[in-house]
Design a protein around this motif. Structure first.
Motif, PDB file in Angstrom:
ATOM      1  N   TYR A 312      23.165  23.877  52.803  1.00 36.64           N
ATOM      2  CA  TYR A 312      22.748  25.191  53.603  1.00 36.64           C
ATOM      3  C   TYR A 312      23.090  25.494  54.491  1.00 36.64           C
ATOM      4  CZ  TYR A 312      18.088  24.340  57.188  1.00 36.64           C
ATOM      5  OH  TYR A 312      17.443  25.217  57.659  1.00 36.64           O
ATOM      6  N   ILE A 313      24.064  25.126  55.035  1.00 36.81           N
ATOM      7  CA  ILE A 313      24.284  25.471  57.048  1.00 36.81           C
ATOM      8  C   ILE A 313      24.901  26.864  56.684  1.00 36.81           C
ATOM      9  CG2 ILE A 313      26.779  24.146  57.416  1.00 36.81           C
ATOM     10  CD1 ILE A 313      24.165  24.685  60.105  1.00 36.81           C
ATOM     11  N   THR A 314      25.489  27.435  55.470  1.00 41.85           N
ATOM     12  CA  THR A 314      26.578  28.381  55.438  1.00 41.85           C
ATOM     13  C   THR A 314      24.812  29.393  55.465  1.00 41.85           C
ATOM     14  OG1 THR A 314      27.957  27.411  54.089  1.00 41.85           O
ATOM     15  CG2 THR A 314      28.072  29.370  54.023  1.00 41.85           C
ATOM     16  N   ASN A 315      24.244  29.316  53.883  1.00 39.42           N
ATOM     17  CA  ASN A 315      23.577  30.103  53.698  1.00 39.42           C
ATOM     18  C   ASN A 315      22.557  29.980  55.759  1.00 39.42           C
ATOM     19  OD1 ASN A 315      24.036  31.008  51.539  1.00 39.42           O
ATOM     20  ND2 ASN A 315      22.180  29.018  50.630  1.00 39.42           N
ATOM     21  N   PHE A 316      21.909  29.425  55.932  1.00 36.09           N
ATOM     22  CA  PHE A 316      21.716  29.310  57.721  1.00 36.09           C
ATOM     23  C   PHE A 316      22.177  30.226  58.022  1.00 36.09           C
ATOM     24  CE2 PHE A 316      20.945  27.787  61.750  1.00 36.09           C
ATOM     25  CZ  PHE A 316      19.354  28.342  61.883  1.00 36.09           C
ATOM     26  N   ILE A 317      23.578  29.596  58.052  1.00 40.29           N
ATOM     27  CA  ILE A 317      24.346  30.870  59.357  1.00 40.29           C
ATOM     28  C   ILE A 317      24.369  31.988  59.017  1.00 40.29           C
ATOM     29  CG2 ILE A 317      26.982  30.841  60.709  1.00 40.29           C
ATOM     30  CD1 ILE A 317      27.334  28.354  59.916  1.00 40.29           C
ATOM     31  N   GLU A 318      24.465  32.301  57.501  1.00 42.91           N
ATOM     32  CA  GLU A 318      24.405  33.964  57.132  1.00 42.91           C
ATOM     33  C   GLU A 318      23.659  34.192  57.799  1.00 42.91           C
ATOM     34  OE1 GLU A 318      26.259  33.927  52.740  1.00 42.91           O
ATOM     35  OE2 GLU A 318      24.143  35.109  52.759  1.00 42.91           O
ATOM     36  N   ILE A 333      29.496  27.787  67.306  1.00 45.75           N
ATOM     37  CA  ILE A 333      29.355  26.525  65.827  1.00 45.75           C
ATOM     38  C   ILE A 333      30.783  25.588  66.361  1.00 45.75           C
ATOM     39  CG2 ILE A 333      30.077  26.306  63.272  1.00 45.75           C
ATOM     40  CD1 ILE A 333      27.775  27.623  63.863  1.00 45.75           C
ATOM     41  N   LEU A 334      29.695  24.259  65.756  1.00 44.94           N
ATOM     42  CA  LEU A 334      30.919  22.834  66.235  1.00 44.94           C
ATOM     43  C   LEU A 334      31.273  22.925  64.742  1.00 44.94           C
ATOM     44  CD1 LEU A 334      29.381  21.318  68.895  1.00 44.94           C
ATOM     45  CD2 LEU A 334      30.218  23.458  69.046  1.00 44.94           C
ATOM     46  N   PHE A 335      32.539  22.118  65.005  1.00 45.38           N
ATOM     47  CA  PHE A 335      32.958  22.470  64.238  1.00 45.38           C
ATOM     48  C   PHE A 335      33.404  20.740  64.072  1.00 45.38           C
ATOM     49  CE2 PHE A 335      33.986  23.997  59.284  1.00 45.38           C
ATOM     50  CZ  PHE A 335      34.140  22.496  58.714  1.00 45.38           C
ATOM     51  N   HIS A 431      33.726  35.413  68.016  1.00 44.34           N
ATOM     52  CA  HIS A 431      34.845  34.797  67.103  1.00 44.34           C
ATOM     53  C   HIS A 431      34.043  34.919  65.714  1.00 44.34           C
ATOM     54  CE1 HIS A 431      35.534  32.120  70.796  1.00 44.34           C
ATOM     55  NE2 HIS A 431      35.741  32.621  70.723  1.00 44.34           N
ATOM     56  N   GLY A 432      33.903  35.827  65.681  1.00 47.83           N
ATOM     57  CA  GLY A 432      33.523  36.403  63.864  1.00 47.83           C
ATOM     58  C   GLY A 432      31.826  37.211  63.763  1.00 47.83           C
ATOM     59  N   SER A 433      32.630  37.579  62.908  1.00 39.36           N
ATOM     60  CA  SER A 433      31.118  38.628  62.450  1.00 39.36           C
ATOM     61  C   SER A 433      29.989  38.557  60.829  1.00 39.36           C
ATOM     62  CB  SER A 433      31.679  39.851  62.432  1.00 39.36           C
ATOM     63  OG  SER A 433      32.720  40.127  61.202  1.00 39.36           O
ATOM     64  N   ASN A 434      31.407  37.206  60.478  1.00 36.92           N
ATOM     65  CA  ASN A 434      30.130  36.160  59.036  1.00 36.92           C
ATOM     66  C   ASN A 434      30.428  35.413  59.576  1.00 36.92           C
ATOM     67  OD1 ASN A 434      32.540  35.719  57.928  1.00 36.92           O
ATOM     68  ND2 ASN A 434      32.990  38.317  57.332  1.00 36.92           N
ATOM     69  N   VAL A 435      30.020  34.732  57.878  1.00 38.76           N
ATOM     70  CA  VAL A 435      29.429  32.809  58.095  1.00 38.76           C
ATOM     71  C   VAL A 435      31.025  32.457  58.128  1.00 38.76           C
ATOM     72  CG1 VAL A 435      28.939  33.182  56.091  1.00 38.76           C
ATOM     73  CG2 VAL A 435      28.455  31.166  57.312  1.00 38.76           C
ATOM     74  N   ASN A 436      31.882  33.006  56.922  1.00 41.06           N
ATOM     75  CA  ASN A 436      33.153  32.869  56.179  1.00 41.06           C
ATOM     76  C   ASN A 436      34.400  32.805  58.133  1.00 41.06           C
ATOM     77  OD1 ASN A 436      32.315  31.773  53.493  1.00 41.06           O
ATOM     78  ND2 ASN A 436      32.630  33.844  52.904  1.00 41.06           N
ATOM     79  N   GLU A 437      34.088  33.689  58.459  1.00 42.25           N
ATOM     80  CA  GLU A 437      34.729  33.608  59.319  1.00 42.25           C
ATOM     81  C   GLU A 437      34.823  32.918  61.263  1.00 42.25           C
ATOM     82  OE1 GLU A 437      35.685  38.557  59.567  1.00 42.25           O
ATOM     83  OE2 GLU A 437      35.149  37.658  61.397  1.00 42.25           O
ATOM     84  N   HIS A 441      37.376  29.915  61.832  1.00 49.02           N
ATOM     85  CA  HIS A 441      38.059  30.501  62.707  1.00 49.02           C
ATOM     86  C   HIS A 441      37.380  28.228  63.663  1.00 49.02           C
ATOM     87  CE1 HIS A 441      37.980  34.579  62.903  1.00 49.02           C
ATOM     88  NE2 HIS A 441      39.605  33.735  62.118  1.00 49.02           N
ATOM     89  N   ALA A 442      36.220  28.031  63.691  1.00 48.58           N
ATOM     90  CA  ALA A 442      36.220  26.787  64.744  1.00 48.58           C
ATOM     91  C   ALA A 442      36.662  25.419  63.237  1.00 48.58           C
ATOM     92  CB  ALA A 442      34.215  26.486  63.606  1.00 48.58           C
ATOM     93  N   ASP A 443      37.122  26.258  62.173  1.00 46.07           N
ATOM     94  CA  ASP A 443      37.618  25.055  61.375  1.00 46.07           C
ATOM     95  C   ASP A 443      39.404  25.206  62.166  1.00 46.07           C
ATOM     96  OD1 ASP A 443      38.308  22.949  59.920  1.00 46.07           O
ATOM     97  OD2 ASP A 443      39.041  24.308  58.039  1.00 46.07           O
ATOM     98  N   ALA A 444      39.810  26.644  62.317  1.00 42.91           N
ATOM     99  CA  ALA A 444      41.216  26.221  62.850  1.00 42.91           C
ATOM    100  C   ALA A 444      41.071  25.860  64.479  1.00 42.91           C
ATOM    101  CB  ALA A 444      40.915  27.815  63.366  1.00 42.91           C
ATOM    102  N   ALA A 445      39.842  25.940  65.363  1.00 41.05           N
ATOM    103  CA  ALA A 445      40.279  25.454  66.716  1.00 41.05           C
ATOM    104  C   ALA A 445      40.065  24.250  66.235  1.00 41.05           C
ATOM    105  CB  ALA A 445      38.432  25.838  67.263  1.00 41.05           C
ATOM    106  N   LEU A 446      38.971  23.354  65.686  1.00 38.90           N
ATOM    107  CA  LEU A 446      39.583  22.014  65.031  1.00 38.90           C
ATOM    108  C   LEU A 446      40.751  21.616  65.264  1.00 38.90           C
ATOM    109  CD1 LEU A 446      37.861  19.416  64.612  1.00 38.90           C
ATOM    110  CD2 LEU A 446      38.195  19.999  61.881  1.00 38.90           C
ATOM    111  N   TYR A 447      41.566  22.197  64.021  1.00 42.15           N
ATOM    112  CA  TYR A 447      42.425  21.864  63.576  1.00 42.15           C
ATOM    113  C   TYR A 447      43.534  21.737  65.152  1.00 42.15           C
ATOM    114  CZ  TYR A 447      42.594  20.120  59.151  1.00 42.15           C
ATOM    115  OH  TYR A 447      42.783  19.567  57.714  1.00 42.15           O
ATOM    116  N   ARG A 448      43.234  22.612  66.014  1.00 46.23           N
ATOM    117  CA  ARG A 448      43.872  23.007  67.660  1.00 46.23           C
ATOM    118  C   ARG A 448      43.957  21.280  67.777  1.00 46.23           C
ATOM    119  NH1 ARG A 448      45.162  27.251  70.356  1.00 46.23           N
ATOM    120  NH2 ARG A 448      45.617  25.473  71.987  1.00 46.23           N
TER     121      ARG A 448
END
Ligand code: C2E
Ligand code: CA
Ligand code: CA
Length: 724
Positions: A312-318, A333-335, A431-437, A441-448
């Motif tokens: 759902y959220i992937t479609n929604f963000i798309e 987007i918060l991850f 920080h991104g022009s599509n849902v995957n990006e 990127h939110a995920d990368a920030a989460l790892y940080r």
């Protein structure tokens, strides 16, 4: 079908049937009336025809008798010629007799023996004789009774010739009734009617079939003379006539009525059936829609938390990206990832883990607004979509509020669980022009954020890849640091709360760079654990610290040294052997060593932990539970381990003077320690207020900046020996 409409339909059908039957009866009666009228008319006409015919015959006879008188009788030949002529003229007349004044048969046409015998017989009949004598006086023709002559119904008509003194006798004719009336009536096929004549209830004429009770008929009487009584003529229609007048119209009407009623019922029934079927269909459709809805719901929602799912959220963000491209909209987007959530499942069971997750939506809703979309990506990962433009400061406020709310302990059954989480943030469109990006990127920030020690957050920035590269470099640097032995132990003293004397110190690792810069473990400890460098470093540092610490023990033999052991190290199969060999090689008294293990470390492999701790305590080494309260231990759980010391986590101590919940928790932990005969230590004591409260609650020991920060061994040594 509804009962009411069923009753209505039946009623209407009944009315149609009754009405059509009534109309049919009316039409039938009308036809009967018409037939009656027509029959009466025909009957009248027949009567007139009969009367006139008889009158004609009688008039003919009379003129013959008159001629007889006027001619003073006539010759036999003349009479016979007249008679033959009469017989030929008059259909139905069989023979003619001349009877003299003495009532003897004089001449007979035709002159045969049987004819004469019949004439004599009839004249001899007393009845006939009386009638004739009477007729002689009245000068009125006399009819005989009906006779059966060779099975032919016959009557005789006696016309008197002259009267009084002129009486000459009678002219008689023999009338064959059937033939006579047949001629008058004509063929029933032409007339359309049958006739039946009765004399004294005996059929004397009939040109039609048997009469039945149902036959339509009209009757009239004809009086022949006093002796004969009346003849009854019955006139009834032929089948063709009857068919023309009494039609099948009433049946047709009645049947039509039945058919209409039936059709009405049928239409109504089929309409109701159609209605019923369409209702069924509608039900079926709504059932399908329901299933469709449920399927859609399941496809888009997580069954445990009922939050929208990854799909759902992937479609929604798309979709939001598509929309926002045209409308220059911003969103965030918060991850989110729960720290060490795996441990809850491992120690308390999946059921408790699930219960915990189920409680999260309520917690989320306290922080996020209703137009924010919260989705569970799976496991303990969540994504939150925040509409509108947000600055870093705004996001920081929000995420900090969220992390704070997570920390609030959640009661599940007998367990009181405190969670922490790590959050990665990405902004659209920066920080991104599509849902995957955006998500990656939110995920990368989460790892940080996790790298930075968890329970914190990071905002994605353009050079995060650079930071990932930095991480790889750092790992390489740590390897060389290990080889070059760039690590050093600092010591932070621990105090007895009663008399403020130092009872020992905790060894804390530091990384000393070339430029004398000292780096705290928060920046590298994770990586040491990830790379397992922590294992060799731990043993080297333990041996080194033991040796150093022995110098202190010479002055104060009761001091102990606290040493942190991470899960990686405890899990290692050589752990016990290494402890033993280190103690042996350094000659460090085991009862002066205390190992600090977090709850998380203990629960990685409970059985192994139990075994090792039991073995270790056998040696005389003490065990402290570090960061107590942040894990998931319950009271009963603690009993499984040979614990000597509880180190209450500094996050509880921090706000103990301002947060009553934290104070309550600390009180509980101290009480728990007392109960189990375990020493309680408060970590991170920074001020007088905290200290006062801890004293009041009878906490045993304290450690914190309020007393001393972690220091080099030399500094500790000076502190112990000279008290400064
Ligand atoms: P810890 O075991 O809870 O150690 C206490 C930490 O709290 C230390 O941070 C200490 O400097 C800090 N601290 C002490 N008093 C206060 C205070 O009043 N206020 C505040 N804010 N902090 C205080 P440090 O030295 O940076 O260590 C961080 C963590 O790294 C330690 O937490 C421990 O878990 C881990 N660690 C440190 N040294 C070692 C080690 O040699 N081996 C392992 N496995 N872990 C280590
Ligand atoms: Ca510690
Ligand atoms: Ca601690």
């Amino acid at each position: 079908m509804k009962k009411q409409s069923k009753v209505n339909a039946l009623l209407i059908s009944l009315v149609i049937v009754v009405l059509s039957v009534l109309i049919a009866l009316y039409v039938h009666n009308d036809q009967k009336k018409v037939l009656d009228q027509i029959l009466a008319g025909h009957s009248d006409r027949t009567k007139v025809k009969l009367v006139n015919s008889v009158k004609d015959v009688m008039a003919d006879l009379r003129s013959m008798s008159k001629r007889w008188i006027n001619n003073h009788k006539t010759s036999e030949a003349n009479w016979r010629a007249d008679a033959v002529d009469f017989i030929q003229r008059t259909v139905g007349v069989g023979s003619m007799w001349l009877i003299d004044e003495h009532l003897n048969c004089l001449w007979l046409e035709v002159e045969t023996d049987t004819n004469r015998l019949r004439c004599q017989e009839i004249l001899a009949g007393s009845e006939q004789m009386l009638g004739l004598i009477n007729a002689r006086v009245t000068h009125v023709a006399d009819f005989s009774a009906v006779h059966d002559v060779d099975n032919i119904k016959t009557i005789y008509l006696f016309e008197p010739i002259g009267k009084g003194d002129d009486f000459n006798g009678f002219i008689a004719i023999e009338i064959k009734i059937q033939q006579f009336i047949d001629y008058i009536e004509g063929d029933p096929i032409n007339s359309g009617y049958y006739t039946k004549a009765y004399a004294n209830h005996q059929v004397v004429f009939s040109n039609g079939p048997e009469l039945t009770n149902q036959s339509y008929l009209d009757a009239f009487e004809l009086n022949m003379d006093a002796d004969q009584g009346s003849w009854v003529f019955k006139i009834y229609p032929t089948e063709i006539t009857l068919g023309l007048i009494i039609t099948n119209l009433p049946y047709f009407i009645a049947i039509t009525g039945f058919i209409i009623a039936l059709l009405f019922m049928l239409t109504l029934w089929s309409k109701q059936k159609a209605k019923f079927e369409s209702k069924l269909l509608a039900n079926e459709i709504s059932e399908k829609e329901k299933i469709q809805f449920e399927l859609e719901y399941l496809a888009n929602h997580d069954t445990l938390t009922h939050l929208p799912n990854r799909h759902y959220i992937t479609n929604f963000i798309e979709n939001r990206v598509k929309y926002s491209e045209h409308n220059q909209q911003h969103f965030t987007i918060l991850f989110i990832d729960l720290d060490h959530f795996k441990d809850i499942n491992d120690t308390l069971g999946h059921a408790i883990g699930d219960e915990m997750l189920k409680k999260l939506p309520v917690l989320f809703n306290k922080v996020f607004r209703h137009d924010d979309v919260i989705a569970r990506m799976g496991g303990d990962e969540f994504v939150v979509y925040l509409p509108g433009e947000m600055g870093e400061e705004q996001v920081t406020n929000l995420v900090e509020r969220f992390l704070k709310s997570l920390e609030y302990p959640i009661q599940i059954g007998e367990h009181l669980i405190r969670l922490t989480g790590s959050v990665g943030v990405a902004f659209y469109p920066q920080h991104g022009s599509n849902v995957n990006e955006l998500l990656s990127h939110a995920d990368a920030a989460l790892y940080r954020a996790k790298d930075q020690g968890r329970n914190t957050f990071a905002i994605y920035d353009k050079d995060i890849e650079q930071k990932a590269k930095d991480r790889v470099q750092l790992i390489a640097r740590l390897h060389t640091a290990n080889e070059n032995e760039e690590f050093e132990m600092y010591f932070q003293p621990r105090y007895c709360l009663n008399d403020n004397h130092i009872i020992g110190a905790e060894a804390l690792i530091r990384w000393k760079l070339d430029d004398n810069q000292v780096i705290k473990p928060v920046g590298f400890l994770n990586l040491l654990e990830e790379t397992s460098l922590i294992i060799p470093i731990t043993w080297r540092m333990l041996a080194f610290s033991c040796k150093q610490y022995l110098q202190l023990l010479e002055h104060q033999p009761n001091l102990f040294m606290s040493f942190n052991v991470s899960a990686k190290v405890l899990e290692h199969p050589d752990f016990l052997a290494n402890i033993k060999s280190t103690l042996a090689s350094t000659q460090f008294p085991p009862d002066r060593l205390e190992l600090e293990l977090t709850e998380q470390t203990l629960i990685q492999n409970v059985e192994n932990s139990q075994y090792i701790l039991n073995e270790v305590t056998q040696l005389g080494v003490s065990i402290a539970i570090d960061d107590f309260g942040t894990g998931y231990s319950s009271l009963s759980y603690l009993k499984n381990f040979p614990v000597d010391v509880l180190k209450i986590d500094k996050s509880f101590i921090q706000d103990i003077d301002s947060d009553s919940d934290d104070l309550e928790l600390v009180k509980t932990m101290i009480a728990m320690g007392k109960n189990l005969n375990i020493t309680t230590v408060a970590e991170g004591v920074e001020n007088e207020a905290q200290l006062r409260l801890l004293k009041h609650e009878l906490c045993d020991q304290v450690q914190g900046y309020y007393f001393k920060k972690p220091m080099k061994f030399t500094d500790l040594k000076q502190l112990i020996i000279s008290g400064t």
